[in-house]
Every structure is written in C-alpha cells, then in structure tokens.
Design an enzyme around this catalytic site. Structure first.
Site, short mmCIF file in Angstrom:
data_model
loop_
_atom_site.label_atom_id
_atom_site.label_comp_id
_atom_site.label_asym_id
_atom_site.label_seq_id
_atom_site.Cartn_x
_atom_site.Cartn_y
_atom_site.Cartn_z
N ASN A 75 -14.02 -2.02 11.35
CA ASN A 75 -12.93 -1.21 10.80
C ASN A 75 -11.77 -2.15 10.53
O ASN A 75 -11.53 -3.06 11.31
CB ASN A 75 -12.44 -0.17 11.81
CG ASN A 75 -13.44 0.94 12.02
OD1 ASN A 75 -14.46 0.99 11.36
ND2 ASN A 75 -13.13 1.83 12.94
N GLY A 76 -11.03 -1.90 9.47
CA GLY A 76 -9.87 -2.75 9.17
C GLY A 76 -10.09 -3.52 7.87
O GLY A 76 -11.01 -3.21 7.11
N ARG A 135 -12.58 12.13 10.41
CA ARG A 135 -11.75 11.07 9.83
C ARG A 135 -12.04 10.90 8.34
O ARG A 135 -11.28 10.25 7.64
CB ARG A 135 -12.05 9.74 10.54
CG ARG A 135 -11.79 9.80 12.02
CD ARG A 135 -12.50 8.67 12.73
NE ARG A 135 -11.85 7.41 12.41
CZ ARG A 135 -11.10 6.72 13.25
NH1 ARG A 135 -10.89 7.17 14.44
NH2 ARG A 135 -10.55 5.60 12.89
N LYS A 149 4.27 22.82 -1.43
CA LYS A 149 3.65 22.83 -0.09
C LYS A 149 3.73 24.24 0.50
O LYS A 149 2.76 24.74 1.06
CB LYS A 149 4.35 21.86 0.87
CG LYS A 149 4.11 20.40 0.67
CD LYS A 149 2.71 19.90 0.96
CE LYS A 149 1.83 20.05 -0.20
NZ LYS A 149 1.52 19.13 -1.15
N LYS A 168 -9.69 21.07 -2.37
CA LYS A 168 -9.13 19.73 -2.18
C LYS A 168 -9.26 18.91 -3.45
O LYS A 168 -8.36 18.18 -3.82
CB LYS A 168 -9.85 19.04 -1.02
CG LYS A 168 -9.33 17.66 -0.68
CD LYS A 168 -7.96 17.77 -0.05
CE LYS A 168 -7.25 16.45 0.06
NZ LYS A 168 -5.79 16.62 0.07
N GLU A 202 1.37 26.71 -1.36
CA GLU A 202 -0.04 26.44 -1.13
C GLU A 202 -0.55 27.02 0.17
O GLU A 202 -1.62 27.59 0.22
CB GLU A 202 -0.30 24.91 -1.09
CG GLU A 202 -0.30 24.23 -2.43
CD GLU A 202 -0.50 22.73 -2.30
OE1 GLU A 202 -1.34 22.18 -3.02
OE2 GLU A 202 0.21 22.09 -1.49
N CYS A 210 -12.49 4.44 8.90
CA CYS A 210 -13.85 4.18 9.37
C CYS A 210 -13.99 4.51 10.85
O CYS A 210 -13.00 4.54 11.57
CB CYS A 210 -14.20 2.71 9.17
SG CYS A 210 -13.81 2.10 7.55
N GLU A 262 7.91 19.45 -4.87
CA GLU A 262 6.83 19.22 -3.92
C GLU A 262 7.00 20.10 -2.67
O GLU A 262 6.03 20.64 -2.15
CB GLU A 262 6.77 17.72 -3.56
CG GLU A 262 5.76 17.32 -2.50
CD GLU A 262 4.30 17.62 -2.85
OE1 GLU A 262 4.00 18.02 -3.98
OE2 GLU A 262 3.45 17.48 -1.94
N HIS A 266 21.81 28.31 -14.26
CA HIS A 266 21.24 28.83 -15.51
C HIS A 266 20.11 29.84 -15.25
O HIS A 266 19.22 29.99 -16.08
CB HIS A 266 20.73 27.68 -16.37
CG HIS A 266 21.81 26.72 -16.76
ND1 HIS A 266 22.85 27.07 -17.57
CD2 HIS A 266 22.03 25.43 -16.41
CE1 HIS A 266 23.66 26.04 -17.73
NE2 HIS A 266 23.18 25.02 -17.02
N TRP A 325 -15.21 4.31 5.25
CA TRP A 325 -14.34 4.82 4.20
C TRP A 325 -14.00 3.59 3.36
O TRP A 325 -13.31 2.68 3.83
CB TRP A 325 -13.09 5.46 4.81
CG TRP A 325 -12.03 5.79 3.83
CD1 TRP A 325 -10.90 5.06 3.55
CD2 TRP A 325 -11.96 6.93 2.98
NE1 TRP A 325 -10.16 5.68 2.59
CE2 TRP A 325 -10.77 6.83 2.22
CE3 TRP A 325 -12.79 8.04 2.78
CZ2 TRP A 325 -10.39 7.78 1.28
CZ3 TRP A 325 -12.40 8.98 1.85
CH2 TRP A 325 -11.22 8.85 1.11
#
Ligand code: G6P
Length: 610
Positions: free
Chosen positions: A100-101, A27, A487, A605, A490, A2, A483, A506, A74
């Site tokens: 915020n929080g 943000r 990355k 995204k 991508e 936020c 992963e 193999h 958020w």
C-alpha cells in the site's frame, strides 16, 4: 485505499485471507489477489474486480496453505487489471510482496534493476519491491535483511507484507506512511492494514510505527527499526466490534469520507509542490504543459459536484493564469454544438471517470480538435483513458453517494494546475511560493474545522425540520453555496438553493421569513462588507442565519444566529475550507431525519446512463 492481510499459523489461511479481504471491501478497490506458500511451494491468484470473483477462482483450485498474504488494490499507477494487481513477485516466482502506498522513486529504482537484468510485467510502482528485495537475497542476505536494505533505497510511502519460499516460516512486514498492524493469536499471527481484516480472529494487536519492520512467525514477532535496532512492542486489546468496522468505525461512509479529508487532500498534494520554485509538478501534464499554457481559452465540463469544483477552477484560472475560462454542464455541452477550436483546452472533471454525459462531451471535444484533459479519481476509468493527458486527484475510493472528499481533492488539483500555468506566464516567484505554502497548510486547517463536528451537529438539530434552505456566497464562495445546497438536497431531501449573495435581492429575498434558514459563506475577504449588508437584509425579514466565517471575525457573531468559524487562507483556497462545515451540516441533518445517508433515494454514485 488498498488493503493488506497476512496469516501464519496452523489453520488453512485461504478462507481467513478471503474473509479479511471482504472486510476490507469498505475501503473500495478494483482488484484483489492472494499469494500462498504450502509445503514449500508458492502459488499466486489474482483477479480484476470484486473479492467474490477472486473467491470463485480460488474455490475452483481447491487451495490450502498455512502461510499467505492477500491484497485489495485501488489503482494509482497502472490500470486495474490482473497483471497490475498484487501480490507482485520476483522472476523466480518464489518471493511475493503486497504494497500500500506510493513509491515515488520507482522509475529510478526500475531503471537500476533493469540494468541488473531484472524485467517487469506490470505498470505499477509496487513491482520494483520484489525485484529489489530479490537483488539483496542474491547477495546472500536473509529475507528480513533483504527487505530492510531494499526499503532503505525506497522513497515514498509503504505498508508492505512479504513472503518467500526460501523462508516459509515467516512474514516480513514494514510500514512508512501507510498503516500496518500485527494481530496476535494463539499459535497464529496476522498482519493487516486495518483491524477490520483480522477482528474475527483476534482483538490483540500491536501497531507498527513509521520506519519499523517486523518479522512475524506463528508464535512470536520481532520488531526492528530500519536501522536495525530491536524494539519491544506493546500489544493492545481492541474494543471495536465486528459490526462497527465495515466503515472503519464510522456510522456512515459519508462521515468517514468527510473525516478523511486531511489525508485525502495530503494525497492529492503529495510530491506535486515545488516549494523553491513556487510552482507545481504534475507528471500527467508534462507532455502538454506548453500547449495548455498557450491555450486561448479553457473550458471545464463536468456534472454534479465535479461541475461545482469546475466553477471554483474558473475563478482560479482566470485570476491567476489569466486564461478566459468557461464551465459547462457536460450534458448541455454535448448537445449544443459548442464552438471549440484546436487552441482550446477542455478539462473534464469526474470523480468516477465514468459519468455518461461527461464521457460523451469528452468525445465531442476530441472530435473538434481541442486539447482534452481529464481530472479523475478512479484510475484507469473511461474518462481518464479517453483523455489525451490528465491528473489523478488521488482522493482514494469514495463510496458515499454524496461526493465530499473528491470535491476538496479536485479543488487541490485545480489549484495546482493554476499554479503551474500562472508561473509559466506572469506569476512572480514570491506569489507562487506563497500559494505553495498555503496549499501545504490546507490539511492541517481542515483538521481544525473537523474538530467543530459536534458544534455543527448541534446546529443541525435546530434546523432539521426546515422545509427550505438558502445558501449564499460571493466570488470563490458562490460555487461553495451551490455545493452546500446540493449536499443538503441530495441526502436530507430538503429543498435548498445556492445563489450568489448579491443576486438575492433579485428574487430569493421574497422567500425570506422566520421559516427560511439562510447559510452565508462569509469569510473576511474583499466582499465581506457587502455580505454583511445581505445578512442585515435577511435579519430584517426574520430569516434564521448560519454563517461560515473567519476565525478572526468576532463581529459576525452579533449579527447571526449561529457561526461556524474556519481558519483563514488565501481566497483561491478558501472553498476547500468553507465547504467542510456544509458537508457536516448536511450529513447531520440527514442523520437526524433518519435517512439513508450513504445511498439516498433515486441517486447513484456513478451515473453511467444519460
Ligand atoms: C452523480 C453523483 C454525484 C456526482 C455526479 C458526477 O450524480 O451522485 O455525487 O457529483 O454524479 O459524478 P462524477 O463521477 O463524474 O464526478
């Protein structure tokens, strides 16, 4: 997360607040709002969605004021909508708060306030604040004292800004665990969660510390501790320029999000470990814990990076919860007539909560009567709402297309779920406590790995022209190999494959020559000796090797070309650490190739189409 901005001075604050909110857009957020006090009269305007939508609404009202606060939200508690958006207000609508929080004891506070006759409009934790402050105003305290007394009852984290019609010459703000600064101008002052919001107006700022409150007038500000001791604040000059700040000072969102991981992981853990009982507390699963614990089988379904975290989850759940677990690509699951019974639990993991394949698979699992649970980042997203229960990962907005901090937070949540089930079954208190302790230490260990950024950048320089990469790992680190390769693919468009290290013989070994870099994820664990044999096999064929190894491992340096050392932890949590260097390696290679790291070609995204 936020964002907060507040203004008091001689100018019309409406454009200042709106521009500040736009500056905070990097943000990520899901709703926004303003509260203004003009000639003693307050108004509040809120909107779901972008700041530009709020702006349209504000423009149509032709508003003007010299005192106001603005917020981008958020969602954490309650879906993104106009009612849950900030500012929140008291029943008289003359006191406004942005926050915020997370207020951890909001349910207790809300109950107490209800008994005093207060009622609530939103589903948020934040709405307790205006009512709590109001309850002290009713007792005759001034605004500053009322805020101070209210905050002394609050558990959790906050950065807040408050305005009140009854005292229209000030903003009161306070901080605990959520950043807040005072911007000092000429006959005007600001409050903000982030310098980016006010940098267009002033470079003079004072940083609030945890436990401090400030009373901001147009020509001065007074800072006090929560125990009412006045403190002198130094004003600093910021060197940052406007064009640097959209990404919080980082050149790319992806780097910002990688660097944020000590915080995002802390947020995923916050309030969820019961250290004395050596277990986890996940509010979102309370209603289904028994059914989950007694599941005959667990299926995890997801796409992309979330699918990789599911693979790590499989290892965790089978090792500790001892429930047979399968991981399915959501796109395959939905079309292949899967066998699902009411005794199964199906977890759907999704950062965005909107991935079309995952959502469709979720609907299928529901039709077949399984217990359907979500693990999402975006609050109120379709997958979160469509699940019967679930856990938010609370990683904060992830904007870079390549997922980084969502992955580590997903792993944290999977570890917490595993701990919860395992302790209900057969995991001993001592073993539960040691997992809990290790979880607590993860943010600090990530911090240590991030210090290797320039070392990893140097390695990236050596490998940026490679055409192919192989990533190898075993056990918990096999999904990390996948992963790491994802990355790199991508964002650098280098062909990369992840493999279980022992499978190399193999097939992939045929590819090895001096042009094939191989990344080994090789911490000191029970398969270490076997990985070392694989390393020797690559060396014998002149492959170039980067090893992600344990800090305590001095031998491996002699075997490989480059090492990146990570702190030790228990095996189940190791992927949270070993993935970080791989994120940085991919990032630096892509930057060195001059590519668009945050928006790689052809990728989105959130993939809301099949
Ligand atoms: C897209 C993104 C990936 C992400 C995947 C799944 O492909 O580019 O980064 O891992 O979708 O997204 P989800 O939001 O469901 O985790």
């Amino acid at each position: 997360m936020c964002g907060i901005i507040g203004y008091i001075g001689e100018k019309n604050c409406v454009p200042i607040l709106l521009n500040g909110l736009k500056r905070l857009e990097y943000r990520g957020y899901d709703s926004a709002g303003l509260a203004l006090i003009n000639n003693g009269t307050a108004s509040v305007i809120k909107n779901k969605g972008k700041v530009s939508l709020l702006q349209e609404k504000v423009d149509s009202l032709n508003l003007s004021a010299k005192l106001g606060i603005g917020h981008t939200r958020w969602a954490t508690h309650g879906v993104p909508n106009e009612i849950n958006a900030h500012p929140h207000h008291n029943h008289k609508k003359n006191l406004f708060v942005i926050h915020n929080g997370i207020i951890e004891n909001y349910q207790t506070l809300r109950e107490g306030l209800r008994q005093m006759g207060y009622s609530f409009l939103s589903e948020t934790d934040s709405e307790v604040l205006p009512h709590l402050i109001d309850s002290f105003l009713q007792k005759g305290f001034d605004l500053f004292k009322a805020v101070r007394l209210a905050l002394s009852e609050v558990e959790g984290t906050y950065g807040i800004a408050v305005i009140y019609e009854g005292e229209p010459n000030k903003i009161v703000a306070a901080r605990k665990g959520s950043p807040l600064i005072v911007g000092v101008g000429e006959n005007e002052n600001f409050v903000a969660s982030d310098v980016s919001a006010i940098l267009a107006h002033t470079k003079q700022v004072a940083y609030l510390e945890d436990g401090e409150l400030v009373e901001i007038y147009k020509d001065k500000f007074i800072t006090k501790t929560i125990s009412d001791t006045e403190i002198a604040k130094e004003v600093h000059e910021i060197s940052m320029t406007l064009d640097q700040i959209d990404k919080g000072g980082y050149p790319h969102f992806m780097l910002k999000e990688i660097m944020e991981q000590p915080d995002s992981v802390t947020n995923s853990l916050r309030g969820r470990i019961l250290f004395k009982k050596g277990t986890a507390k996940l509010g979102g699963l309370e209603s289904v814990t028994e059914q989950l614990t007694n599941s005959k089988r667990i299926i995890i379904s997801a796409c992309g990076t979330s699918w990789h975290s599911g693979l790590v989850g499989e290892y965790m759940l089978e090792q500790f919860a001892r429930i047979p677990t399968e991981v399915e690509y959501a796109s395959e699951f939905r079309y292949r007539n899967p066998i699902i019974t009411p005794e199964d639990t199906v977890f759907f993991i999704s950062q965005s909560g909107e991935t079309a394949d995952t959502l469709a698979a979720l609907r299928e699992a529901k039709i077949r009567g399984a217990l359907v649970l979500g693990i999402c980042n975006v609050v109120g997203s379709s997958i979160a709402r469509g699940s019967m229960a679930g856990v938010y990962i609370h990683a904060g907005p992830e904007i870079g297309v390549a997922s980084t901090k969502a992955f580590t937070s997903q792993l944290i949540v999977l570890a917490l779920i595993t701990l919860l089930i395992a302790r209900k079954k057969h995991l001993s208190l001592i073993d539960g406590k040691s997992i809990a302790e290790e979880l607590k230490n993860i943010p600090q260990k990530i911090e240590e790995i991030l210090k290797l950024n320039s070392h990893i950048e140097m390695i990236a320089e050596q490998f940026k022209d490679a055409k192919n990469f192989l990533y190898l790992g075993r056990g918990y680190n096999f999904p990390v190999a996948l992963e790491g390769a994802l990355k790199l693919k991508e964002i650098s468009y280098i062909h990369a494959e992840g493999y279980p290290a022992a499978e190399m013989k193999h097939g992939p070994i045929a590819l090895i020559d001096e042009n094939m870099p191989v990344v080994f994820i090789a911490p000191k664990d029970s398969t270490y000796e076997k990985i070392v044999s694989n390393i020797e096999e690559i060396k014998a064929r002149k492959g170039r090797i980067i090893a992600i190894a344990s800090q305590s491992d001095n031998e491996i340096d002699k075997l490989v070309d480059y090492t990146i050392k990570v702190p030790d932890t228990i095996r189940m949590l190791m992927p949270i650490l070993t993935v970080i260097p791989l994120q940085l390696l991919a990032y630096h290679i892509a930057v060195k190739k001059g590519l668009n790291v945050d928006q790689p070609r052809n990728l989105a995204k959130s993939v809301t189409v099949e």
